[in-house]
Scaffold this active site. Structure first.
Site, PDB file in Angstrom:
ATOM      1  N   LYS A 166      25.178 -11.502  16.521  1.00 23.31           N
ATOM      2  CA  LYS A 166      25.854 -11.435  15.220  1.00 23.31           C
ATOM      3  C   LYS A 166      25.216 -12.435  14.258  1.00 23.31           C
ATOM      4  O   LYS A 166      24.915 -12.105  13.110  1.00 23.31           O
ATOM      5  CB  LYS A 166      27.350 -11.743  15.379  1.00 23.31           C
ATOM      6  CG  LYS A 166      28.127 -10.563  15.915  1.00 23.31           C
ATOM      7  CD  LYS A 166      29.540 -10.934  16.350  1.00 23.31           C
ATOM      8  CE  LYS A 166      30.170  -9.731  17.041  1.00 23.31           C
ATOM      9  NZ  LYS A 166      31.403 -10.046  17.767  1.00 23.31           N
TER      10      LYS A 166
ATOM     11  N   GLN B 104      35.793 -14.527  18.196  1.00 25.67           N
ATOM     12  CA  GLN B 104      35.328 -13.715  19.324  1.00 25.67           C
ATOM     13  C   GLN B 104      36.409 -13.648  20.405  1.00 25.67           C
ATOM     14  O   GLN B 104      36.898 -14.676  20.868  1.00 25.67           O
ATOM     15  CB  GLN B 104      34.035 -14.330  19.884  1.00 25.67           C
ATOM     16  CG  GLN B 104      33.372 -13.530  20.968  1.00 25.67           C
ATOM     17  CD  GLN B 104      32.808 -12.192  20.471  1.00 25.67           C
ATOM     18  OE1 GLN B 104      32.193 -12.124  19.414  1.00 25.67           O
ATOM     19  NE2 GLN B 104      33.050 -11.131  21.222  1.00 25.67           N
TER      20      GLN B 104
ATOM     21  N   ASP C 249      37.072  -8.366  10.887  1.00 22.86           N
ATOM     22  CA  ASP C 249      37.253  -7.562  12.099  1.00 22.86           C
ATOM     23  C   ASP C 249      38.355  -6.515  11.903  1.00 22.86           C
ATOM     24  O   ASP C 249      38.466  -5.581  12.698  1.00 22.86           O
ATOM     25  CB  ASP C 249      37.659  -8.475  13.269  1.00 22.86           C
ATOM     26  CG  ASP C 249      36.580  -8.597  14.319  1.00 22.86           C
ATOM     27  OD1 ASP C 249      35.651  -7.772  14.307  1.00 22.86           O
ATOM     28  OD2 ASP C 249      36.683  -9.510  15.154  1.00 22.86           O
TER      29      ASP C 249
END
Ligand code: NDP
Length: 299
Positions: A53, A97, A120
């Site tokens: 990422k 995460q 997200d």
């Protein structure tokens, strides 16, 4: 093999290129979008995701802020970091995460993220926006799946769609997105009766389960669009003892003989997730500054 193979790797590269172009345009006005990624612990798969990422964030011209916390980090520490990132004007998007270490309540952390920086799309406000048809951030993996489906069939109205899996991260938002495209949507899960028969009705079949090769060729309606979200590591004795390979939830060769279009694993849905994360970060950067979102999603 009759199906069109949907090349997610190529589509993702194209999308990242379009994001990079838009970021270059913004930088002429002194705007550099920033994405902060928080990782707690040393799970090897999560470390690889975070590294990828960060690399791809920098490649499209954005700023990447990595916050690596020990596995022993407390919930209070993570919440304090999220609060700092919420207040930081250089940060447009925040990604925590998952999974987080056991002592941390993931839902509490997700709900602490500013919904305007929730790239997200996991915050209940963004999940609710998706459900009510209001613009917001859409979870990256299902958004990537929708882009791939529409790359082979732009108008989905009236099609029967079956999503196997009902997680908040993939299955549920996928179902909402397909409903938003006027599909007739069925969400199947571990308690669904006669899953094979349910799948055989699907013009669009999305498998997001986590069981290697579960969906067989004879579950597929001829000509269907098949999207395989599964990432399953299985032994690969041909490559040597102890070696593994990654397969999806769909028995690819069997399904490709029947489907109209299908995503491979790897190289299908997987690369779309980070590309969509960058797309969402660009959206966050534009939104926070009252700028229009550039058009990016053309096939
Ligand atoms: P979850 O484990 O959260 O959800 C799995 C779903 O599959 C559940 O809804 C479960 O049903 C359902 N399920 C389990 N067994 C069966 C069965 N025998 N028949 C029908 N349904 C079943 O997984 P995720 O949604 O997070 O991920 C799904 C897969 O996608 C995984 O392989 C994951 O690695 C992959 N993934 C890939 C991503 C990418 O490509 N970038 C990103 C995210 C995930 P129930 O709810 O009843 O338990």
């Amino acid at each position: 093999m009759s199906a069109t193979i949907i090349d997610g790797k190529a589509y993702a590269a194209g999308l990242r290129g379009r994001v990079a172009g838009a970021v270059a345009d913004l930088s002429r006005d002194g705007v550099v979008p920033g994405l902060a990624v928080v990782l707690a612990g040393s799970d090897p798969a999560s470390q690889i995701y975070v590294r990828n990422k960060a690399r791809q964030t920098v490649e499209v011209g954005m700023e990447s802020f990595e916050h690596l916390l020990p596995a022993t980090a407390s919930e209070a520490e993570v919440l304090a970091l999220v609060a700092r990132l919420n207040a930081d004007p250089a940060v447009d998007g925040i990604l925590v995460q998952l999974p987080l270490p056991a002592q941390i309540d993931s839902q509490k952390v997700i709900e602490a993220i500013d919904p305007g920086k929730d790239v997200d799309g996991f915050h209940p406000i963004n999940a609710g926006r998706l459900m009510t048809g209001v613009p917001g951030f859409v979870s990256c993996t299902p958004l990537g799946c929708l882009l791939l489906i529409r790359s082979v069939r732009p108008d989905l109205a009236g099609l029967d769609a079956v999503v196997i899996g009902r997680s908040n991260i993939v299955g549920k938002p996928m179902a909402q997105l397909l409903l938003g495209q006027s599909c007739t949507v069925t969400v199947a899960h571990s308690r669904t009766r006669d899953l094979e028969a349910v799948c055989r009705r699907a013009d669009i079949l999305v498998a997001a389960v986590g069981r290697p090769d579960m969906v067989r060729g004879d579950w597929i309606k001829p000509g269907a669009i098949v999207i395989d979200v599964g990432i399953n590591r299985v032994p690969n004795p041909q490559a040597g003892e102890g070696k593994t390979r990654v397969v999806g939830d769909v028995a690819f060769a069997e399904a490709a003989a029947v489907a109209g279009a299908i995503t491979p694993v790897p190289g299908g849905v997987g690369p779309m997730t980070i590309a969509c994360l960058l797309r969402n970060t660009l959206q966050a950067a534009c939104q926070r500054r009252g700028l229009p979102m550039p058009a990016l999603d053309a096939a």
